[in-house]
Motif scaffolding. Structure first.
Motif, PDB file in Angstrom:
ATOM      1  N   THR A  42     -18.512  18.374 -24.742  1.00  0.00           N
ATOM      2  CA  THR A  42     -17.453  17.462 -24.310  1.00  0.00           C
ATOM      3  C   THR A  42     -16.332  17.387 -25.340  1.00  0.00           C
ATOM      4  O   THR A  42     -15.144  17.453 -25.003  1.00  0.00           O
ATOM      5  CB  THR A  42     -18.021  16.052 -24.075  1.00  0.00           C
ATOM      6  OG1 THR A  42     -19.090  16.133 -23.119  1.00  0.00           O
ATOM      7  CG2 THR A  42     -16.956  15.095 -23.572  1.00  0.00           C
ATOM      8  N   ARG A  46     -26.810  20.316 -17.179  1.00  0.00           N
ATOM      9  CA  ARG A  46     -26.430  19.315 -16.182  1.00  0.00           C
ATOM     10  C   ARG A  46     -25.353  18.383 -16.719  1.00  0.00           C
ATOM     11  O   ARG A  46     -24.398  18.032 -16.010  1.00  0.00           O
ATOM     12  CB  ARG A  46     -27.665  18.532 -15.753  1.00  0.00           C
ATOM     13  CG  ARG A  46     -27.388  17.522 -14.638  1.00  0.00           C
ATOM     14  CD  ARG A  46     -28.669  16.992 -14.048  1.00  0.00           C
ATOM     15  NE  ARG A  46     -29.308  17.960 -13.171  1.00  0.00           N
ATOM     16  CZ  ARG A  46     -30.619  18.215 -13.147  1.00  0.00           C
ATOM     17  NH1 ARG A  46     -31.434  17.599 -13.982  1.00  0.00           N
ATOM     18  NH2 ARG A  46     -31.107  19.083 -12.287  1.00  0.00           N
ATOM     19  N   ALA A  47     -25.488  17.979 -17.991  1.00  0.00           N
ATOM     20  CA  ALA A  47     -24.477  17.104 -18.593  1.00  0.00           C
ATOM     21  C   ALA A  47     -23.121  17.809 -18.637  1.00  0.00           C
ATOM     22  O   ALA A  47     -22.084  17.197 -18.360  1.00  0.00           O
ATOM     23  CB  ALA A  47     -24.914  16.687 -19.994  1.00  0.00           C
ATOM     24  N   LEU A  67     -22.056  20.276 -16.657  1.00  0.00           N
ATOM     25  CA  LEU A  67     -21.536  20.386 -15.289  1.00  0.00           C
ATOM     26  C   LEU A  67     -20.990  19.049 -14.803  1.00  0.00           C
ATOM     27  O   LEU A  67     -19.931  18.992 -14.165  1.00  0.00           O
ATOM     28  CB  LEU A  67     -22.633  20.888 -14.358  1.00  0.00           C
ATOM     29  CG  LEU A  67     -23.053  22.362 -14.535  1.00  0.00           C
ATOM     30  CD1 LEU A  67     -24.333  22.645 -13.770  1.00  0.00           C
ATOM     31  CD2 LEU A  67     -21.937  23.303 -14.070  1.00  0.00           C
ATOM     32  N   ASP A  68     -21.703  17.974 -15.101  1.00  0.00           N
ATOM     33  CA  ASP A  68     -21.229  16.640 -14.711  1.00  0.00           C
ATOM     34  C   ASP A  68     -19.912  16.303 -15.398  1.00  0.00           C
ATOM     35  O   ASP A  68     -19.112  15.513 -14.884  1.00  0.00           O
ATOM     36  CB  ASP A  68     -22.280  15.577 -15.062  1.00  0.00           C
ATOM     37  CG  ASP A  68     -23.500  15.644 -14.154  1.00  0.00           C
ATOM     38  OD1 ASP A  68     -23.429  16.317 -13.109  1.00  0.00           O
ATOM     39  OD2 ASP A  68     -24.534  15.038 -14.516  1.00  0.00           O
ATOM     40  N   ASP A  69     -19.695  16.932 -16.571  1.00  0.00           N
ATOM     41  CA  ASP A  69     -18.472  16.675 -17.327  1.00  0.00           C
ATOM     42  C   ASP A  69     -17.343  17.616 -16.934  1.00  0.00           C
ATOM     43  O   ASP A  69     -16.296  17.647 -17.579  1.00  0.00           O
ATOM     44  CB  ASP A  69     -18.770  16.794 -18.823  1.00  0.00           C
ATOM     45  CG  ASP A  69     -17.824  15.974 -19.683  1.00  0.00           C
ATOM     46  OD1 ASP A  69     -17.393  14.894 -19.232  1.00  0.00           O
ATOM     47  OD2 ASP A  69     -17.501  16.422 -20.799  1.00  0.00           O
TER      48      ASP A  69
END
Length: 300
Positions: free
Chosen positions: A189, A258-259, A261-263
């Protein structure tokens, strides 16, 4: 209505060291091919130490599979003339994607005048060769990828310098970036946030690896210049069976992917160590939506 978009999916492979390794690799290739990845990258050793084996693998992927290979190319320790010949050879052989990397300098190495010392210069060289091949490419382009670092590059004085380098690669003509491994979701991120603020616009794909042993975790941390994840180390070290260690590694990797992709990550790049089982476990857990079979579009 615009067509739907799907997260990119890709894997990294490396050339086999012997006949037994080659047989195992091709078992993995066939299993990974079934997932219809967007591309598979093919790496090679320091200063191109097994380049011919890598080129042989690229040729087989192009002629014996439906996969689209991305050829790693490092510039340190290789002359400009030789690099030009390699790029000509790759494009002439049907390769349409190159991952342009600086590479690790051999001990005692000193660059000669005119050598290509950095990845952004290698990107420019690839574009120069491409410019002479427009007819062969049917006026298309070679897709050029570069590396990005979610944590500070071991040779860099700061993460800010890493972003400046990434921006220089984009300005030289890079199309996308793949990150080196990282262990904390916030690392990815922060990288993307810093990059966008600096003006980087190319997609930045998170590179993740199912770490299923403490030996591999230690080796990878050393190669990437990142600190060992102590929590993951403790879980792997405390696992009593290979199957339990695999579950630990897959779970950690799924969490990172997953984190990301969610970001908003544009896709996932899986470093496989030429082993398909853990990579497929990660993919199953992520349940990535894939585009329809190419054959369906052919009838339109």
């Amino acid at each position: 209505m615009p067509p739907p978009t799907y997260p990119a999916l890709s894997y990294e492979l490396y050339p086999p060291r012997n006949a037994a390794a080659e047989e195992s690799l091709w078992t993995s290739i066939r299993r990974l091919e079934d997932t219809r990845p967007d591309f598979v990258s093919v790496t090679y050793g320091a200063a191109g130490s097994n380049r011919e084996t890598a080129i042989h693998l690229l040729r087989r992927l192009l002629t014996e599979t439906t996969l689209r290979p991305l050829a790693h190319l490092t510039c340190v320790g290789t002359s400009r003339a030789e690099l030009t010949q390699i790029v000509e050879r790759l494009i002439g052989g049907g390769v349409r994607g190159i991952l342009a990397l600086r590479g690790d300098a051999p001990e005692g190495f000193e660059a000669a005048a005119g050598d290509v010392e950095h990845a952004d210069d290698l990107v420019r060289l690839i574009r120069e060769v491409e410019g002479r091949r427009t007819a062969q490419l049917a006026a298309g382009r070679v897709s050029v990828g570069v590396a990005a670092y979610a944590t500070r590059h071991p040779d860099s004085p700061s993460v800010e310098q890493d972003i400046e380098v990434l921006l220089a690669k984009e300005e030289a003509g890079a199309d996308f970036a793949i990150t080196q491994v990282f262990f904390t979701p916030s690392d990815y991120t922060r990288l993307v946030t810093r990059a966008r603020r600096a003006g980087v616009t190319i997609p930045i794909i998170p590179g993740v690896m199912p770490l299923t042993s403490t030996r591999r975790l230690k080796k990878l941390a050393g190669l990437a210049g990142v600190d060992v994840d102590e929590t993951l180390w403790a879980k792997l070290d405390g696992a009593r069976t290979d199957e339990e260690r695999r579950r630990v590694g897959v779970t950690a990797t799924v969490g990172l992917a997953r984190a990301a992709l969610d970001d908003g990550a544009p896709g996932i790049h899986l470093y496989t160590f030429n082993e398909h089982a853990a990579a497929l476990d990660v993919l199953d857990a992520l349940d990535l939506e894939r585009p329809p079979e190419a054959g369906l579009a052919a009838s339109l």
